[in-house]
Each structure stands twice: as structure tokens, then as C-alpha cells.
Enzyme design. Sequence first.
Site, PDB file in Angstrom:
ATOM      1  N   GLY A 294       0.832  -1.209   0.000  1.00  0.00           N
ATOM      2  CA  GLY A 294       0.000   0.000   0.000  1.00  0.00           C
ATOM      3  C   GLY A 294       0.860   1.249   0.000  1.00  0.00           C
ATOM      4  N   GLY A 295       1.888   1.243   0.840  1.00  0.00           N
ATOM      5  CA  GLY A 295       2.766   2.414   0.941  1.00  0.00           C
ATOM      6  C   GLY A 295       3.476   2.691  -0.365  1.00  0.00           C
TER       7      GLY A 295
ATOM      8  N   GLU B 291       5.868   4.745   6.785  1.00  0.00           N
ATOM      9  CA  GLU B 291       6.450   3.824   7.772  1.00  0.00           C
ATOM     10  C   GLU B 291       5.886   2.462   7.458  1.00  0.00           C
ATOM     11  OE1 GLU B 291       8.739   4.361   9.979  1.00  0.00           O
ATOM     12  OE2 GLU B 291       8.893   6.474   9.475  1.00  0.00           O
TER      13      GLU B 291
ATOM     14  N   CYS C 118       4.782  -3.792  13.959  1.00  0.00           N
ATOM     15  CA  CYS C 118       5.798  -3.493  12.939  1.00  0.00           C
ATOM     16  C   CYS C 118       7.190  -3.802  13.481  1.00  0.00           C
ATOM     17  CB  CYS C 118       5.701  -2.041  12.519  1.00  0.00           C
ATOM     18  SG  CYS C 118       5.612  -0.903  13.899  1.00  0.00           S
TER      19      CYS C 118
ATOM     20  N   GLU D 254       8.716  -9.593   5.542  1.00  0.00           N
ATOM     21  CA  GLU D 254       7.822  -9.607   6.695  1.00  0.00           C
ATOM     22  C   GLU D 254       6.600 -10.480   6.398  1.00  0.00           C
ATOM     23  OE1 GLU D 254       5.180  -6.207   7.179  1.00  0.00           O
ATOM     24  OE2 GLU D 254       5.444  -6.270   9.344  1.00  0.00           O
TER      25      GLU D 254
HETATM   26  P1  NAP Z   1      -2.353  -1.259   4.703  1.00  0.00           P
HETATM   27  O1  NAP Z   1      -3.196  -2.367   4.256  1.00  0.00           O
HETATM   28  O2  NAP Z   1      -1.248  -0.819   3.814  1.00  0.00           O
HETATM   29  O3  NAP Z   1      -3.357  -0.034   4.987  1.00  0.00           O
HETATM   30  C1  NAP Z   1      -2.922   1.245   5.443  1.00  0.00           C
HETATM   31  C2  NAP Z   1      -3.795   2.326   4.799  1.00  0.00           C
HETATM   32  O4  NAP Z   1      -3.451   2.473   3.419  1.00  0.00           O
HETATM   33  C3  NAP Z   1      -5.290   2.046   4.823  1.00  0.00           C
HETATM   34  O5  NAP Z   1      -5.966   3.281   4.983  1.00  0.00           O
HETATM   35  C4  NAP Z   1      -5.547   1.465   3.460  1.00  0.00           C
HETATM   36  O6  NAP Z   1      -6.881   1.660   3.000  1.00  0.00           O
HETATM   37  C5  NAP Z   1      -4.605   2.294   2.604  1.00  0.00           C
HETATM   38  N1  NAP Z   1      -4.170   1.599   1.393  1.00  0.00           N
HETATM   39  C6  NAP Z   1      -3.505   0.408   1.343  1.00  0.00           C
HETATM   40  N2  NAP Z   1      -3.220   0.105   0.061  1.00  0.00           N
HETATM   41  C7  NAP Z   1      -3.699   1.122  -0.712  1.00  0.00           C
HETATM   42  C8  NAP Z   1      -3.721   1.385  -2.113  1.00  0.00           C
HETATM   43  N3  NAP Z   1      -3.171   0.530  -2.978  1.00  0.00           N
HETATM   44  N4  NAP Z   1      -4.306   2.516  -2.546  1.00  0.00           N
HETATM   45  C9  NAP Z   1      -4.879   3.384  -1.689  1.00  0.00           C
HETATM   46  N5  NAP Z   1      -4.900   3.174  -0.333  1.00  0.00           N
HETATM   47  C10 NAP Z   1      -4.325   2.073   0.143  1.00  0.00           C
HETATM   48  O7  NAP Z   1      -1.656  -1.579   6.100  1.00  0.00           O
HETATM   49  P2  NAP Z   1      -2.315  -2.250   7.412  1.00  0.00           P
HETATM   50  O8  NAP Z   1      -2.656  -3.656   7.142  1.00  0.00           O
HETATM   51  O9  NAP Z   1      -3.335  -1.353   7.928  1.00  0.00           O
HETATM   52  O10 NAP Z   1      -1.099  -2.242   8.474  1.00  0.00           O
HETATM   53  C11 NAP Z   1      -0.272  -3.358   8.689  1.00  0.00           C
HETATM   54  C12 NAP Z   1       1.123  -3.079   8.154  1.00  0.00           C
HETATM   55  O11 NAP Z   1       1.609  -1.846   8.698  1.00  0.00           O
HETATM   56  C13 NAP Z   1       2.176  -4.108   8.540  1.00  0.00           C
HETATM   57  O12 NAP Z   1       2.986  -4.372   7.423  1.00  0.00           O
HETATM   58  C14 NAP Z   1       2.989  -3.433   9.638  1.00  0.00           C
HETATM   59  O13 NAP Z   1       4.304  -3.897   9.773  1.00  0.00           O
HETATM   60  C15 NAP Z   1       2.925  -2.013   9.185  1.00  0.00           C
HETATM   61  N6  NAP Z   1       3.119  -1.067  10.277  1.00  0.00           N
HETATM   62  C16 NAP Z   1       4.212  -0.256  10.257  1.00  0.00           C
HETATM   63  C17 NAP Z   1       4.424   0.619  11.298  1.00  0.00           C
HETATM   64  C18 NAP Z   1       5.620   1.532  11.297  1.00  0.00           C
HETATM   65  O14 NAP Z   1       5.669   2.443  12.102  1.00  0.00           O
HETATM   66  N7  NAP Z   1       6.579   1.349  10.417  1.00  0.00           N
HETATM   67  C19 NAP Z   1       3.519   0.693  12.368  1.00  0.00           C
HETATM   68  C20 NAP Z   1       2.408  -0.138  12.346  1.00  0.00           C
HETATM   69  C21 NAP Z   1       2.221  -1.009  11.277  1.00  0.00           C
HETATM   70  P3  NAP Z   1      -8.086   0.670   3.395  1.00  0.00           P
HETATM   71  O15 NAP Z   1      -8.700   1.267   4.615  1.00  0.00           O
HETATM   72  O16 NAP Z   1      -8.965   0.743   2.201  1.00  0.00           O
HETATM   73  O17 NAP Z   1      -7.506  -0.699   3.619  1.00  0.00           O
END
Ligand code: NAP
Length: 502
Positions: free
Chosen positions: A240-241, A260, A297, A386
Site C-alpha cells: 500500500g505504501g 512507515e 511493525c 515480513e
Molecule cells: P495497509 O493495508 O497498507 O493499509 C494502510 C492504509 O493504506 C489504509 O488506509 C488502506 O486503505 C490504505 N491503502 C492500502 N493500500 C492502498 C492502495 N493501494 N491505494 C490506496 N490506499 C491504500 O496496512 P495495514 O494492514 O493497515 O497495516 C499493517 C502493516 O503496517 C504491517 O505491514 C505493519 O508492519 C505495518 N506497520 C508499520 C508501522 C511503522 O511504524 N513502520 C507501524 C504499524 C504497522 P483501506 O482502509 O482501504 O484498507
Amino acid sequence: MLTGKHLIAGQWIEADKTFRSATINQTDADFAVGRVSDVANAVTAAEQAFETYGYTTRAARAEFLNKIADEIDVLGDEITAVGCAETGLPEARLVGERGRTTGQLRLFAKHILDGDYLDRRHDGALPDRTPLPRADLRMIQRPIGPVAVFGASNFPLAFSTAGGDTAAALAAGCPVVVKGHSAHPGTGELVAQAIDKAIFACGLPAGVFSLIQGGNRDVGTALVQHPLIKAVGFTGSLGGGRALFDLCAARPEPIPFFGELGSVNPMFVMPNKLEADTDALAAGWAQSLTMGAGQFCTNPGIAVTVAGASSAAFIAQASKALSEAQAQAMLTDGIADAYRSGVATFDGTNADRVLRTEDAQGRSALPNLYRVSAQDWLKNHALHQEVFGPLGLVVEADSTEQMVELARHLEGQLTCTVHLNESDYDAAKALLPVLERKAGRVLANAFPTGVEVCDSMVHGGPYPASTNFGATSVGTLSIRRFLRPVCFQDIPKELLPADLVD
Ligand code: NAP
């Protein structure tokens, strides 16, 4: 009480379409699906608000941040109840995370009042200098404008609606538009209600904050591409990022994307320490791996050892401890499915499965443990990735020299850990300079889950841990992401920003 609406510049807005939250206890509610028109309205209001909010005093912004924290405290029990139902996280975790969130807001209030973050510099005029005179030059950090924020599923408070990104941006003087996470829309709305009350109480422009609920990926893509958005704070997955980062880079005016992302947080267990403390290290690792169903994370997914009797005992002890763990609820069905597919990917590699758990059903997960030789790990990139959940991999090296070689092949990490005692210092001297280049935080004799919110914290790291190796998303330094230096040359004192006048 939940309304299921978006909050756009002080107005609670309904939508023609809704999506259903998926709670753990069947108390699902309907929430407005975001539209691209909501993005335009929220961002335009944010830009208008910036014209005044960007010039408020630090005292006014500190009062606002403290007021948001107070209002979140008022809604505390309701936030905990809705947050637990939506995420499956236990009550104690949600209460703790709320304290961290309000503590973070109050820390930023204090931080901006202290003023050091402005990094003010002054080179006085030298009118008589030869061959050329020097002008009066003053530099200060100024807020960049409206910021878009995307929170992660696994921290519904501390990395979400009023989490670290929002707190840092508001402290800097930047209005915020949050794209709500579809895994916790109710928690997001309650926090937005608290911010809305604080805006009103502090007499600030309503466009300072908006929440557009999820349910439609077009909202996120439209938000990062809107020309008035000047930076993005994102916490979430690598996939997503990266998609949103690429959109930011491809804009006619590219903007910084502070992503992040995920990490495997390797631990290097040095031989003397491993021999001395085998059982404690195995028990500690198993506990860290299963905390919150491994959905951190900073989950330490890889342990690197030197093969031999101590490593074999460590693997056996960790496997025993993990086999006693109960199935735990994951944050969403999708995350539970992704965990199972990560396990299937590992099963298809040359890693040996040490612990064979039954596949947990539906939204729950059980731990899995694998071991692989250093040679095989180096050959298989899937084993470097991961897997979000309670999956551990022991990589066995031939020697401490090979540990250094493994470290050189790591991707960027949020954390790298060394477990060692004094007899390991010589070997660690070769390892530490490599780890320092790989991670935002290097730690000794601890487990990386748990991130202190303070001045010296770095929660970031080289890609893919984050998209900006020079930044952190946790701690007071994170405010720098939403500031930019401006030099004022010979500007009359009457026209300078108030913070820059002697
Ligand atoms: P995610 O699926 O990437 O979702 C994060 C946000 O991005 C959500 O609002 C999601 O929308 C949006 N999104 C994702 N893909 C997108 C795309 N292709 N286009 C537009 N928007 C998009 O992540 P998650 O599952 O919530 O979080 C888990 C991940 O976060 C793990 O990999 C974890 O390691 C990481 N994490 C990192 C940290 C850090 O500080 N580095 C902290 C916590 C977690 P939707 O609401 O529609 O899904």
C-alpha cells in the site's frame, strides 16, 4: 455515540453508499463510503484554514493539542469498547494505547512551547565586509501546508486518526486530512469527534481537521494527488505504501511521502550469550513474537544464531513455548488470510518447519516456527520478507563472520537487535557498523516490540522500513517532516514571523 458520517471541516457528512465495519462481537455498524468530492472539499477547507492556522502562536497550538488529549480522555471508555470490538485487541492494550496517544499529543504541546524545534539561525548583517557586504540572514522552520494522514490497522489510536502523524502535523501548524482506516472506522470517528470539539473550544478554523472514512481506495489515491496536499504521513504495508509513494512521486509537483512500512526486525544472538541464557532468550523471543498475535511493525521475525548445540536447544525451547500459545484474533479477516498465505509461502521454500500448528480458522492465528541455514536464507528472498503475524525464522550461520555477511544482505529495517555479553564484544564490533547502516534503531539485550515516545526515538529506517531514511514517525523529531526551512534576508522586523523576532 457513532454517526457513521465523515467529518469534513466541522460538518458531519452522510454518503449515498455505506460500508459495514467487521467487529469481533457482531456489533457491526454502517459507515459512509468516501468520495473523491469529499477529498476536494476537505483539502480546500484545509488550505483555507492554513492561512490562519499556519500563523497561530505556539501557545495556541499547544492549547489545542492538550484540548484534543482531554477530549479523547472524556470519550475514553467508549473508544476502548468500540476499538476492542473492531480490532479484536484486548482492553488493556487499547487503554495503554490511548494513554500513549494522549501522552504524545501533550508531549508535542510541550515540545513546541520549548521552541528548539524551530532551529532558528541568525547571521547578522556585515555591511562593511569586503569584497562584498553580507545581508542580515535569519532562518526558521515553517509549516508546509495541508498534510494527508493514513493510519495502520494494528494501532487504531497511536498510529491513526489522532496518532503520531496527526499530532506532529498539527503541532507544526499544518491542517490534517485523515483517510480513515476501514478496519476501525468507529474508533476513528470517536477520535474525530474529540478533535472536532477541541477545534470549536479553541476557536480554530474548522478546516484544520477532516476525517474521510474508507471503504473506497479512490479516496486515498485522490488525496495524495490533490495539488493542495503538501506531504503525506502513512503507516501500513509495503504494498500500500509503495503504491501511494509512487503516486506522490509522479505528481506534476512531487511531494514527500513519509511511509512507515513493515520490517522483520532481525535479532543477532551472539554465541556466548546464547550458551549462557538459552532458555530465557527462547522464552523472551516466543513472548515477543506472539504479543498482539505478532501484529507489530517491530515484531522480531528473524533470530540469527551460530549453528551448534546452543542453537538447537534455543530452537527446541522456542518451539515448545510457541506451541503452548493460544489462537489469537487478528485485526481483520484479510490480515488473517495474508498470514496464512505467508505461512504457505514459507512452506514452499527450503526452510524447515520446526513447529507445525493446525491452521487457525477465520480471523485467528497460531504461531509458526521455521529454521534455515545461512546459505539457504541468502538464496531465497521470500525468507527476507515480513509475514505480518506470529511467524518466527531461525537463520543458522556457521560463524560470527557469517553473521556479519548475513547482516550485509538485510534490507532496511525499523530495528536490529544484538543479544550479547562481554565475551561477545569482539565479534559484535564487526557487526554493529553493518547494523547501524540497516536500521533506524539498534538495540542490545532487549526485544524491539515497544517503542518509547521521546526526544531520541527513531522509528524509521532505510527502505523498505520507511520511504525516507532521514525521518522518524515516533518521537518529537517527527515534527521535522512537516516543516521546511525558510531564510529571510533583510526582511524588516515588523514583517518577520513572530518566532523569528529577537
Ligand atoms: P495497509 O493495508 O497498507 O493499509 C494502510 C492504509 O493504506 C489504509 O488506509 C488502506 O486503505 C490504505 N491503502 C492500502 N493500500 C492502498 C492502495 N493501494 N491505494 C490506496 N490506499 C491504500 O496496512 P495495514 O494492514 O493497515 O497495516 C499493517 C502493516 O503496517 C504491517 O505491514 C505493519 O508492519 C505495518 N506497520 C508499520 C508501522 C511503522 O511504524 N513502520 C507501524 C504499524 C504497522 P483501506 O482502509 O482501504 O484498507
